[in-house]
Scaffold this motif. Structure first.
Motif, short mmCIF file in Angstrom:
data_model
loop_
_atom_site.label_atom_id
_atom_site.label_comp_id
_atom_site.label_asym_id
_atom_site.label_seq_id
_atom_site.Cartn_x
_atom_site.Cartn_y
_atom_site.Cartn_z
N ILE A 1 0.84 -1.20 0.00
CA ILE A 1 0.00 0.00 0.00
C ILE A 1 0.87 1.25 0.00
O ILE A 1 1.87 1.31 0.72
N PHE A 2 0.46 2.21 -0.81
CA PHE A 2 1.15 3.49 -0.92
C PHE A 2 0.14 4.62 -0.73
O PHE A 2 -0.95 4.57 -1.28
N ILE A 3 0.52 5.62 0.06
CA ILE A 3 -0.30 6.82 0.22
C ILE A 3 0.58 8.01 -0.17
O ILE A 3 1.63 8.22 0.43
N ASN A 4 0.13 8.72 -1.19
CA ASN A 4 0.91 9.84 -1.74
C ASN A 4 2.35 9.42 -2.04
O ASN A 4 3.29 10.11 -1.66
N ASP A 5 2.49 8.28 -2.68
CA ASP A 5 3.79 7.71 -3.08
C ASP A 5 4.67 7.30 -1.91
O ASP A 5 5.82 6.92 -2.11
N GLN A 6 4.16 7.37 -0.68
CA GLN A 6 4.90 6.89 0.49
C GLN A 6 4.51 5.43 0.73
O GLN A 6 3.32 5.10 0.81
N HIS A 7 5.51 4.57 0.84
CA HIS A 7 5.23 3.15 1.07
C HIS A 7 4.76 2.96 2.51
O HIS A 7 5.46 3.28 3.46
N ILE A 8 3.55 2.43 2.65
CA ILE A 8 2.96 2.19 3.97
C ILE A 8 3.28 0.78 4.43
O ILE A 8 3.48 0.53 5.60
N GLY A 9 3.29 -0.17 3.50
CA GLY A 9 3.54 -1.57 3.83
C GLY A 9 2.34 -2.41 3.46
O GLY A 9 1.62 -2.09 2.52
N GLY A 10 2.12 -3.46 4.23
CA GLY A 10 1.05 -4.40 3.94
C GLY A 10 -0.19 -4.17 4.81
O GLY A 10 -0.35 -3.14 5.46
N CYS A 11 -1.02 -5.18 4.86
CA CYS A 11 -2.28 -5.13 5.59
C CYS A 11 -2.06 -4.85 7.08
O CYS A 11 -2.70 -3.97 7.65
N ASP A 12 -1.16 -5.60 7.70
CA ASP A 12 -0.92 -5.41 9.13
C ASP A 12 -0.38 -4.02 9.42
O ASP A 12 -0.73 -3.40 10.43
N ASP A 13 0.47 -3.50 8.54
CA ASP A 13 1.01 -2.16 8.70
C ASP A 13 -0.10 -1.11 8.63
O ASP A 13 -0.13 -0.16 9.41
N LEU A 14 -1.01 -1.30 7.68
CA LEU A 14 -2.14 -0.38 7.52
C LEU A 14 -3.01 -0.37 8.76
O LEU A 14 -3.37 0.69 9.29
N HIS A 15 -3.34 -1.57 9.26
CA HIS A 15 -4.18 -1.66 10.46
C HIS A 15 -3.47 -1.12 11.69
O HIS A 15 -4.11 -0.50 12.55
N ALA A 16 -2.16 -1.31 11.79
CA ALA A 16 -1.39 -0.77 12.92
C ALA A 16 -1.42 0.76 12.90
O ALA A 16 -1.59 1.40 13.95
N LEU A 17 -1.23 1.35 11.71
CA LEU A 17 -1.33 2.81 11.59
C LEU A 17 -2.70 3.30 12.05
O LEU A 17 -2.81 4.30 12.76
N ASN A 18 -3.72 2.59 11.64
CA ASN A 18 -5.08 2.96 12.01
C ASN A 18 -5.27 2.87 13.53
O ASN A 18 -5.84 3.77 14.14
N SER A 19 -4.78 1.80 14.14
CA SER A 19 -4.92 1.60 15.58
C SER A 19 -4.21 2.69 16.37
O SER A 19 -4.66 3.06 17.46
N ARG A 20 -3.12 3.20 15.84
CA ARG A 20 -2.35 4.25 16.53
C ARG A 20 -2.86 5.65 16.19
O ARG A 20 -2.29 6.64 16.64
N GLY A 21 -3.92 5.73 15.37
CA GLY A 21 -4.48 7.03 15.01
C GLY A 21 -3.65 7.80 14.00
O GLY A 21 -3.81 9.00 13.84
N LYS A 22 -2.76 7.09 13.29
CA LYS A 22 -1.87 7.78 12.35
C LYS A 22 -2.29 7.62 10.89
O LYS A 22 -1.70 8.24 10.02
N LEU A 23 -3.33 6.82 10.64
CA LEU A 23 -3.77 6.62 9.25
C LEU A 23 -4.58 7.80 8.74
O LEU A 23 -4.33 8.31 7.65
N ASP A 24 -5.55 8.26 9.53
CA ASP A 24 -6.43 9.34 9.07
C ASP A 24 -5.66 10.59 8.66
O ASP A 24 -5.97 11.18 7.62
N PRO A 25 -4.64 11.03 9.43
CA PRO A 25 -3.89 12.21 8.97
C PRO A 25 -3.20 12.00 7.62
O PRO A 25 -3.16 12.93 6.81
N LEU A 26 -2.73 10.78 7.35
CA LEU A 26 -2.12 10.51 6.04
C LEU A 26 -3.16 10.59 4.93
O LEU A 26 -2.87 11.01 3.81
N LEU A 27 -4.36 10.16 5.24
CA LEU A 27 -5.44 10.15 4.25
C LEU A 27 -5.99 11.54 3.97
O LEU A 27 -6.63 11.77 2.96
N GLN A 28 -5.72 12.47 4.88
CA GLN A 28 -6.19 13.84 4.70
C GLN A 28 -5.34 14.61 3.71
O GLN A 28 -5.70 15.70 3.29
N ASN A 29 -4.18 14.05 3.37
CA ASN A 29 -3.23 14.67 2.45
C ASN A 29 -2.57 15.84 3.11
O ASN A 29 -2.51 16.93 2.88
#
Length: 86
Positions: free
Chosen positions: A58-86
């Protein structure tokens, strides 16, 4: 402006399905590259993903996020939504 989200998947991959489900739940639009059996596409993905060949990647704004577990970990730590806001 929405973030540019890209996800490389395999059609029957449970981790891919789980990652897409989280993005769908959040209402995120993303570009999916289903690379079933396409070794050239997988090599391109691995180049972008620092050599990682597992799916999804998974990539957000060309930044490599990683796989499924990485995505869910970001979400659990509250760090996914700010990345999605651009």
């Amino acid at each position: 402006m929405a973030a540019n989200v890209e996800i490389y998947t395999w059609s029957m991959c449970p981790f891919c399905i789980r990652a897409k489900a989280l993005l769908d739940k959040k209402g995120v639009e993303y570009t999916e590259y289903c690379i079933d059996g396409d070794e050239a596409a997988r090599a391109e993905m691995a180049d972008r993903a620092n050599g990682r060949r597992s799916l999804p990647q998974i990539f957000i704004n060309d930044q490599h996020i990683g796989g499924c577990d990485d995505l869910h970990a970001l979400n659990s730590r509250g760090k996914l939504d700010p990345l999605l806001q651009n």
